[in-house]
Design a protein around this motif. Structure first.
Motif, PDB file in Angstrom:
ATOM      1  N   LEU A  96       0.825  -1.195   0.000  1.00  0.00           N
ATOM      2  CA  LEU A  96       0.000   0.000   0.000  1.00  0.00           C
ATOM      3  C   LEU A  96       0.865   1.254   0.000  1.00  0.00           C
ATOM      4  O   LEU A  96       0.511   2.279  -0.561  1.00  0.00           O
ATOM      5  N   LYS A 104       0.370  -3.729  -6.469  1.00  0.00           N
ATOM      6  CA  LYS A 104      -0.981  -3.362  -6.012  1.00  0.00           C
ATOM      7  C   LYS A 104      -2.032  -4.287  -6.634  1.00  0.00           C
ATOM      8  O   LYS A 104      -2.968  -4.723  -5.978  1.00  0.00           O
ATOM      9  N   GLU A 108      -4.537  -6.785  -4.757  1.00  0.00           N
ATOM     10  CA  GLU A 108      -5.990  -6.706  -4.937  1.00  0.00           C
ATOM     11  C   GLU A 108      -6.540  -8.077  -5.328  1.00  0.00           C
ATOM     12  O   GLU A 108      -7.575  -8.521  -4.808  1.00  0.00           O
ATOM     13  N   ILE A 151      -8.225  -3.951   5.493  1.00  0.00           N
ATOM     14  CA  ILE A 151      -8.155  -3.247   4.203  1.00  0.00           C
ATOM     15  C   ILE A 151      -9.280  -3.721   3.281  1.00  0.00           C
ATOM     16  O   ILE A 151      -9.945  -2.925   2.626  1.00  0.00           O
ATOM     17  N   GLN A 155     -12.599  -1.705   1.618  1.00  0.00           N
ATOM     18  CA  GLN A 155     -12.788  -1.616   0.169  1.00  0.00           C
ATOM     19  C   GLN A 155     -14.070  -2.277  -0.319  1.00  0.00           C
ATOM     20  O   GLN A 155     -14.345  -2.301  -1.506  1.00  0.00           O
ATOM     21  N   TRP A 173       0.524   3.907   6.403  1.00  0.00           N
ATOM     22  CA  TRP A 173      -0.327   3.750   5.216  1.00  0.00           C
ATOM     23  C   TRP A 173      -1.774   3.948   5.638  1.00  0.00           C
ATOM     24  O   TRP A 173      -2.103   3.892   6.823  1.00  0.00           O
ATOM     25  N   HIS A 174      -2.621   4.170   4.658  1.00  0.00           N
ATOM     26  CA  HIS A 174      -4.050   4.207   4.942  1.00  0.00           C
ATOM     27  C   HIS A 174      -4.800   3.750   3.692  1.00  0.00           C
ATOM     28  O   HIS A 174      -4.255   3.742   2.583  1.00  0.00           O
ATOM     29  N   SER A 175      -6.027   3.331   3.898  1.00  0.00           N
ATOM     30  CA  SER A 175      -6.879   2.916   2.788  1.00  0.00           C
ATOM     31  C   SER A 175      -8.292   3.368   3.122  1.00  0.00           C
ATOM     32  O   SER A 175      -8.748   3.196   4.246  1.00  0.00           O
ATOM     33  N   ARG A 176      -8.955   3.958   2.166  1.00  0.00           N
ATOM     34  CA  ARG A 176     -10.293   4.492   2.434  1.00  0.00           C
ATOM     35  C   ARG A 176     -11.325   3.765   1.586  1.00  0.00           C
ATOM     36  O   ARG A 176     -11.029   3.320   0.484  1.00  0.00           O
ATOM     37  N   GLY A 268      -5.861   6.394  -1.482  1.00  0.00           N
ATOM     38  CA  GLY A 268      -7.110   6.046  -2.160  1.00  0.00           C
ATOM     39  C   GLY A 268      -7.001   5.140  -3.368  1.00  0.00           C
ATOM     40  O   GLY A 268      -8.003   4.700  -3.885  1.00  0.00           O
ATOM     41  N   TYR A 270      -5.666   2.128  -3.712  1.00  0.00           N
ATOM     42  CA  TYR A 270      -5.252   0.746  -3.444  1.00  0.00           C
ATOM     43  C   TYR A 270      -6.026  -0.267  -4.269  1.00  0.00           C
ATOM     44  O   TYR A 270      -5.482  -0.933  -5.124  1.00  0.00           O
TER      45      TYR A 270
END
Ligand SMILES: [Zn+2]
Length: 275
Positions: A96, A104, A108, A151, A155, A173-176, A268, A270
């Motif tokens: 990420l 990536k 996924e 994560i 998603q 890291w971050h994931s929204r 954003g 990811y």
């Protein structure tokens, strides 16, 4: 077709209807990919392909990380055939924070293969807004790491959720969730008023309502509250789930442009395979 869709198509072709049937080694063999376990230097998994056969070597770890590594290498084999890879997939946060599209996409693919939407979605819906208790249950059911599960849950696109990891006080890291407006860019340094800050100092896990300004620098944040769940991760890290429980936060337009996210390099983007 997105990597996530490819993985879920495979699940559907196998006619899988329960998490116990998600035999990632069998999927790999079916695709001509042999799996070996061996110590590796400086990486968690490698892929060596020749014509229609390939060997993925996986560094022994716990079940969740091994399964994610196998799913990741199968993703490379399905999508990037003809190339060899040395991957650091032990911690999906690692990818990420990187800029590699191939990595990536392989992540996924693995996330959707191990936690396909048709199986995960009903569980998420049944609990509403999962906290770490539920995340741990999902991890157990799907045999996935807690990080990968957080994560994936963000998603799945029905929750107003941001997942983040801080090491020490710094954002790693971050994931929204896809619907969370970009104006809500979480702070790069942990606020001393956050529960995550206390978890890092003293505790294992905390949850509660917080003023949104604890998490966001945005001028408008002081009008809202968020729900924070924080839990200690490994190696001095803290994992954070932030739910934008205030509906207005999900619709509020930004009153100034924000360029910070792009320059940060991993916001954003990811899992683009939103369905
Ligand atoms: Zn890789």
């Amino acid at each position: 077709m997105s990597p996530g869709e490819r993985a879920e198509n495979l699940i559907s072709d196998f006619g899988i209807t329960s998490p116990e049937e998600l035999d990632v080694v069998a999927f790999a063999y079916d695709a001509g990919l042999e799996i070996e376990f061996d110590e590796l230097d400086g990486c968690d998994a490698t892929l060596l392909g020749f014509e229609n056969r390939a060997i993925a070597t996986i560094r022994p770890s716990n079940v969740g990380r091994e399964r994610f590594s196998i799913g990741h290498e199968l993703g490379h084999w399905e999508m990037h055939r003809g190339r060899s890879f040395r991957c650091r997939v032990d911690d999906p946060g690692e990818t990420l924070a990187s800029n590699s599209e191939h990595e990536k996409h392989a992540d996924e693919y693995a996330a959707h293969l191990l936690m396909p939407r048709p199986l995960l979605m009903p569980m998420v819906k049944s609990v509403g807004r999962p906290g770490f208790k539920h995340i741990n249950e999902f991890s157990e059911i799907f045999q996935t790491s807690r990080t990968a599960t957080c994560i994936r849950v963000a998603q799945i696109d029905t929750l107003p959720l941001i997942v983040a990891c801080y090491r020490g006080n710094d954002l790693r890291w971050h994931s929204r969730a896809p619907d969370v407006p970009k104006r809500w860019f979480i702070k790069r340094r942990l606020d001393e008023d956050s529960l995550a800050y206390d978890v890092l100092q003293y505790g294992k896990e905390m949850q509660g309502k917080q003023p949104a300004e604890v998490w966001f620098d945005d001028d408008g944040a002081d009008a809202y509250e968020v729900m924070e769940h924080s839990a200690r991760g490994r190696d001095g890290e803290v994992l954070v789930l932030i739910y934008l429980t205030d509906v207005e936060m999900m619709t509020a337009q930004s009153n100034r442009s924000r360029g910070a996210e792009d320059s940060f390099g991993f916001g954003g983007g990811y899992l683009k395979g939103r369905r």
